[in-house]
Design a protein around this motif. Structure first.
Motif, PDB file in Angstrom:
ATOM      1  N   TYR A 214       0.820  -1.215   0.000  1.00  0.00           N
ATOM      2  CA  TYR A 214       0.000   0.000   0.000  1.00  0.00           C
ATOM      3  C   TYR A 214       0.850   1.259   0.000  1.00  0.00           C
ATOM      4  O   TYR A 214       0.386   2.327  -0.423  1.00  0.00           O
ATOM      5  CB  TYR A 214      -0.945  -0.013   1.207  1.00  0.00           C
ATOM      6  N   VAL A 215       2.083   1.152   0.487  1.00  0.00           N
ATOM      7  CA  VAL A 215       3.004   2.293   0.376  1.00  0.00           C
ATOM      8  C   VAL A 215       3.261   2.608  -1.092  1.00  0.00           C
ATOM      9  O   VAL A 215       3.236   3.770  -1.512  1.00  0.00           O
ATOM     10  CB  VAL A 215       4.329   1.998   1.114  1.00  0.00           C
ATOM     11  N   GLY A 216       3.514   1.563  -1.878  1.00  0.00           N
ATOM     12  CA  GLY A 216       3.730   1.762  -3.315  1.00  0.00           C
ATOM     13  C   GLY A 216       2.499   2.315  -4.010  1.00  0.00           C
ATOM     14  O   GLY A 216       2.589   3.238  -4.833  1.00  0.00           O
ATOM     15  N   ILE A 217       1.321   1.747  -3.675  1.00  0.00           N
ATOM     16  CA  ILE A 217       0.074   2.237  -4.276  1.00  0.00           C
ATOM     17  C   ILE A 217      -0.176   3.688  -3.873  1.00  0.00           C
ATOM     18  O   ILE A 217      -0.547   4.529  -4.700  1.00  0.00           O
ATOM     19  CB  ILE A 217      -1.109   1.346  -3.849  1.00  0.00           C
ATOM     20  N   GLY A 218       0.045   3.987  -2.584  1.00  0.00           N
ATOM     21  CA  GLY A 218      -0.175   5.357  -2.113  1.00  0.00           C
ATOM     22  C   GLY A 218       0.755   6.346  -2.773  1.00  0.00           C
ATOM     23  O   GLY A 218       0.351   7.466  -3.116  1.00  0.00           O
ATOM     24  N   LEU A 219       2.024   5.958  -2.974  1.00  0.00           N
ATOM     25  CA  LEU A 219       2.980   6.849  -3.625  1.00  0.00           C
ATOM     26  C   LEU A 219       2.591   7.114  -5.073  1.00  0.00           C
ATOM     27  O   LEU A 219       2.643   8.261  -5.544  1.00  0.00           O
ATOM     28  CB  LEU A 219       4.386   6.254  -3.548  1.00  0.00           C
ATOM     29  N   PHE A 220       2.189   6.060  -5.779  1.00  0.00           N
ATOM     30  CA  PHE A 220       1.775   6.240  -7.173  1.00  0.00           C
ATOM     31  C   PHE A 220       0.532   7.118  -7.246  1.00  0.00           C
ATOM     32  O   PHE A 220       0.430   7.999  -8.118  1.00  0.00           O
ATOM     33  CB  PHE A 220       1.487   4.875  -7.804  1.00  0.00           C
ATOM     34  N   SER A 221      -0.411   6.888  -6.333  1.00  0.00           N
ATOM     35  CA  SER A 221      -1.627   7.707  -6.303  1.00  0.00           C
ATOM     36  C   SER A 221      -1.293   9.161  -5.998  1.00  0.00           C
ATOM     37  O   SER A 221      -1.857  10.084  -6.603  1.00  0.00           O
ATOM     38  CB  SER A 221      -2.588   7.148  -5.255  1.00  0.00           C
ATOM     39  N   PHE A 222      -0.355   9.389  -5.074  1.00  0.00           N
ATOM     40  CA  PHE A 222       0.058  10.752  -4.743  1.00  0.00           C
ATOM     41  C   PHE A 222       0.668  11.454  -5.949  1.00  0.00           C
ATOM     42  O   PHE A 222       0.362  12.618  -6.225  1.00  0.00           O
ATOM     43  CB  PHE A 222       1.061  10.715  -3.587  1.00  0.00           C
ATOM     44  N   LEU A 223       1.534  10.758  -6.664  1.00  0.00           N
ATOM     45  CA  LEU A 223       2.166  11.347  -7.847  1.00  0.00           C
ATOM     46  C   LEU A 223       1.133  11.673  -8.915  1.00  0.00           C
ATOM     47  O   LEU A 223       1.221  12.701  -9.605  1.00  0.00           O
ATOM     48  CB  LEU A 223       3.219  10.385  -8.408  1.00  0.00           C
TER      49      LEU A 223
END
Length: 382
Positions: free
Chosen positions: A240-249
């Motif tokens: 979810y860290v990876g998903i959250g980072l991609f969503s943030f970008l």
């Protein structure tokens, strides 16, 4: 089952990460929430959330019907705060429009307006619907400013006609607005919206993580494995860290490209501190997941966190005028410090020297939430 003293093993942690990735792939709806919903919310709230009041509907009862009265009305129209809605012919008509909410303000110009201008002082009446304080305060302050500006212009014209020369003001103020010279509300709101949206989406997404294991019956399979609580929690957190980072970008690119919000500070610092906030929010969501017995409880708990965050973090209302006890409560919300980071980097271009306090507090939140989540989780079906 594992013994409490068994060490943390990277292989078991990686296995949980792989399992969670497979589960996310099997649930495209959750993935869509993480990637699409933030951008949708950014568009909706970006245009809807604004503290700036413009185009206030105004009724006018012009009993004078002269060029002087029409010039006064034009002064109100030329400002972007008021929109000339309708001509009225009586107080009863004005009161009816105010009662029905058709207009928020009424300008009444008496018959003697133009004559009084040349003699002494000409009075006008401004009626304002005070049911909405935000609109009424804007209407009251700006109508006074327009009337004052019009009065000064008329005085200068009269002095020029008398040959008295130009009127000199005893005090001349020179002001300069820093960071947001045009005082654009969008540039202030969009960075905060990024933080609010990311918290809402990531918190709700992760709040269902362990609860879903319980409801699907896969928790029993985890019980008979040697996996430790720390391995399970961190393993679930990582994807979810990876998903959250991609969503943030994705949201960040939309904010810059569509809303034309520029980043005055360091992009690297923004990404690092945003990653810290994402981990904080993910840990909070996992903690909710360990506390909830089912997905309905998880949803209620998530909203119990989100709603105070909107009000107390400084997103909607500035924190400075709040009572001291309310400010203290807002200090226990991680979003409070992330909003200061976002607005500082976006608008002021500040660096870590000015944001080290917020960074340390967010780091403490992250550590405490991760530890509380690991301690709270127990490999049993309570």
């Amino acid at each position: 089952m594992s013994k409490n003293g068994s060490p943390f093993k990277i292989t078991r942690y990686i296995s949980i990460v792989k399992k969670e990735i497979i589960q996310i792939k099997r649930d495209p709806g959750s993935l869509a929430i993480a990637l699409v919903l933030p951008v949708v919310l950014l568009f909706l709230l970006g245009y809807a959330v604004s503290s700036e009041v413009e185009n206030i509907e105004m009724a006018v009862w012009d009993q004078n019907q002269t060029s002087a009265s029409r010039d006064l009305i034009k002064s109100f129209e030329n400002s972007h705060y008021f929109t000339y809605h309708v001509n009225a012919v009586s107080y009863q008509e004005i009161e009816g429009m105010l009662d029905r909410g058709e207009v928020s303000m009424a300008l009444v110009i008496p018959k003697s307006y133009s004559n009084n201008l040349t003699k002494d002082t000409a009075s006008i009446q401004i009626l304002i619907d005070g049911s909405n304080p935000t609109i009424s305060k804007t209407a009251l302050s700006n109508s006074k400013l327009i009337a004052q500006d019009k009065s000064i212009k008329l005085q200068m014209e009269q002095l020029n006609q008398l040959g008295a020369g130009e009127m000199v003001q005893p005090i001349k103020g020179e002001s300069r607005v820093l960071y947001n010279p045009n005082m654009e509300v969008m540039k202030f709101n969009i960075p905060a919206l990024i933080g609010l949206i990311m918290q809402e989406v990531i918190l709700i997404l992760t709040a269902f993580s362990l609860v879903r294991e319980k409801e699907k019956g896969t928790m029993e399979q985890l019980i008979v494995t040697p996996i430790k609580s720390s391995e399970l929690i961190l393993g679930k957190l990582t994807p979810y860290v990876g998903i959250g980072l991609f969503s943030f970008l994705f949201v960040l690119v939309t904010a810059i490209g569509w809303f034309e919000v520029s980043i005055e500070g360091s992009m690297t610092l923004l990404l690092v501190l945003s990653m810290l906030f994402l981990v904080t929010t993910l840990a909070m969501g996992i903690l909710v997941s360990t506390l909830a017995k089912n997905q309905l409880q998880a949803m209620y708990m998530a909203f119990a966190i989100i709603l105070p965050s909107v009000i107390l973090s400084g997103f909607v209302f500035p924190r400075e005028p709040m009572p001291y006890i309310i400010q203290i409560l807002g200090g226990f919300i991680p979003l409070t410090y992330y909003l200061e980071i976002l607005r500082g980097i976006f608008l002021k271009g500040v660096g870590i020297q000015e944001l080290w306090t917020q960074t340390i507090i967010l780091s403490i939140f992250t550590i405490l939430l991760c530890v509380a989540t690991i301690l709270r989780f127990k490999k049993n079906l309570e």
